[in-house]
Design a protein around this motif. Structure first.
Motif, short mmCIF file in Angstrom:
data_model
loop_
_atom_site.label_atom_id
_atom_site.label_comp_id
_atom_site.label_asym_id
_atom_site.label_seq_id
_atom_site.Cartn_x
_atom_site.Cartn_y
_atom_site.Cartn_z
N UNK A 72 -9.66 30.70 62.58
CA UNK A 72 -8.92 31.30 61.48
C UNK A 72 -7.44 30.93 61.56
N UNK A 73 -6.89 30.91 62.76
CA UNK A 73 -5.48 30.56 62.92
C UNK A 73 -5.20 29.12 62.57
N UNK A 74 -6.11 28.22 62.96
CA UNK A 74 -5.92 26.80 62.65
C UNK A 74 -6.06 26.54 61.15
N UNK A 75 -7.01 27.21 60.52
CA UNK A 75 -7.14 27.09 59.06
C UNK A 75 -5.89 27.62 58.38
N UNK A 76 -5.36 28.71 58.86
CA UNK A 76 -4.14 29.27 58.29
C UNK A 76 -2.97 28.30 58.44
N UNK A 123 -10.48 33.28 52.97
CA UNK A 123 -9.11 32.87 53.34
C UNK A 123 -8.33 32.38 52.12
N UNK A 124 -9.03 31.75 51.17
CA UNK A 124 -8.37 31.16 50.01
C UNK A 124 -8.32 32.07 48.81
N UNK A 125 -9.18 33.06 48.78
CA UNK A 125 -9.42 33.85 47.58
C UNK A 125 -8.13 34.42 46.98
N UNK A 163 -15.71 31.83 63.50
CA UNK A 163 -15.69 30.93 62.35
C UNK A 163 -15.13 31.66 61.13
N UNK A 164 -14.07 31.12 60.50
CA UNK A 164 -13.49 31.82 59.35
C UNK A 164 -14.23 31.49 58.06
N UNK A 212 -11.23 16.56 71.11
CA UNK A 212 -11.75 16.89 69.79
C UNK A 212 -11.22 18.22 69.27
N UNK A 213 -10.03 18.57 69.71
CA UNK A 213 -9.40 19.79 69.24
C UNK A 213 -8.50 19.54 68.03
N UNK A 214 -7.95 20.62 67.51
CA UNK A 214 -7.08 20.60 66.33
C UNK A 214 -5.66 20.24 66.76
N UNK A 215 -5.09 19.22 66.13
CA UNK A 215 -3.73 18.79 66.44
C UNK A 215 -2.80 19.33 65.36
N UNK A 216 -2.19 20.48 65.64
CA UNK A 216 -1.37 21.16 64.64
C UNK A 216 -0.17 20.32 64.21
#
Length: 380
Positions: free
Chosen positions: A183-187, A221-223, A215-216, A150-154
């Motif tokens: 934060x890194x995955x969202x980026x 992050x988008x602003x 938690x980001x 259930x992790x992030x698959x970049x």
């Protein structure tokens, strides 16, 4: 009247995109479960509602709103609520859009942006309306799966985003898993998303996750990005206003809000709901206590279920995604007999999982005892 002919005539009118859609599954009907179980009280864990209730200020705000009368339409712009949200988040009020729940804004976005054949990228497993609303418009939907853990698959996200989507739906935390992106995955997603696409960051459960380390804040992050985006949030979950239906979005620019205004119904958030949201937004202590109590129960119940041998996905929201190891529909029916409602997940690949939002400690203990008992009985 020939009902068969009438049915056939009606069916012929329905667009094929709509005819093939599944119905939204809200979970079992509490009255039916009460009758089946013979219990006078049902434990409803299917809709991620807040068991601790709304701020006491909300009841007074709704009482005053009703005293003002219900014969007149509400403010179609929700000006006072938009200003309160803008002040709280340091954004201009003209960049705030209101909806009848944040899912209403998801629908408006699809109506305003998508043409038939456009590509939409979202998560799997994920919130069903992230797929349903685009399909209503004739769009194609590509779902990016999580890893086995259930992790992030970049790499999977990079590949999907390289396909040129027009809309990207990204939930953080994710529903139904409760998993959050760092934060890194969202980026990574932000960098890989084409600038021509509209990025929709769904933070319906963000208030719960903000108490967790790492938690980001998606709005921050988008602003500063010079590209189209919108962050969606809601008063239905942590604020406890599911019954009055108020969601909101913060958009990258007023032009996006104006486009949504053109397709929404003119009075999509009623007056008592607007007043309730203003009151809830101002009670910071109540929100903090709700988040604190929820986090304690998520950790406690998750640990108990894992100790019984069940696989439970680590959650930063107010629900748990649980692998029962057997058909989830069957487990849900067994729980109904005990007066407990959960959501059996039917997304391909996850048919043994249930999603259970948490209630009060006493109700949660009953749920754990019943679920572990059902699974232990089937293992014999």
């Amino acid at each position: 009247m020939n009902h068969a002919l009438a049915h056939a005539a009606s069916a012929s009118l329905i667009r094929r995109e709509v005819a093939g859609l599944p119905r939204y599954d809200p979970g079992a009907d509490p009255d039916e479960v009460a009758a089946l179980s013979g219990s006078g009280r049902v434990i409803k864990l299917s809709n991620n509602e807040n068991p601790f209730g709304a701020s006491p200020r909300v009841a007074e705000a709704v009482r005053l709103a009703l005293a003002e009368g219900v014969s007149r339409y509400p403010d179609p712009t929700g000006r006072r609520l938009a200003q309160a949200i803008g002040t709280a988040l340091d954004v201009p009020a003209e960049r705030v859009v209101l909806g009848n729940g944040s899912e209403n804004i998801l629908e408006l976005l699809c109506q305003a942006v998508l043409d038939a054949g456009d590509l939409v990228v979202t998560q799997a497993p994920g919130f069903s309306l992230h797929e349903t609303f685009p399909r209503v418009m004739g769009a194609r939907v590509e779902k990016v799966p999580v890893t086995a853990e259930f992790g992030f698959d970049a790499q999977a996200w990079s590949t999907a985003l390289a396909g040129g989507p027009k809309l990207v739906f990204l939930a953080n935390p994710c529903n139904p898993t409760g998993v959050v992106l760092s934060a890194g995955q969202l980026e990574h997603v932000l960098a890989a998303t084409p600038e021509s696409a509209l990025l929709v960051l769904d933070e319906a459960y963000g208030e719960f996750a903000r108490s967790r380390p790492g938690y980001p804040d998606g709005l921050e992050a988008l602003r500063g990005l010079d590209r189209p985006w919108i962050v969606l949030r809601t008063f239905s979950k942590a604020y406890g206003l599911a019954g009055v239906r108020v969601g909101y979005g913060i958009a990258s620019d007023p032009a996006l809000v104006q486009a949504l205004d053109r397709v929404r119904t003119p009075y999509n958030v009623n007056h008592p709901a607007q007043q309730a949201a203003i009151a809830a937004l101002g009670d910071h202590a109540h929100l903090a206590e709700t988040v604190r109590r929820t986090a304690l129960e998520i950790d406690r119940v998750g640990d108990r279920l894992r100790a019984s041998g069940l696989r439970v996905v680590p959650s930063s929201a107010n629900f748990l995604f649980i692998d029962t190891g057997r058909p989830a529909d069957r487990v849900a029916r067994e729980l109904h007999r005990a007066g407990i409602i959960v959501k059996a997940w039917r997304e391909p690949g996850y048919e043994t999982y249930i999603r259970a939002s948490l209630s009060t400690p006493g109700d949660n203990d009953v749920f754990v005892r019943c679920l572990t008992g059902i699974c232990a009985k089937e293992n014999r």
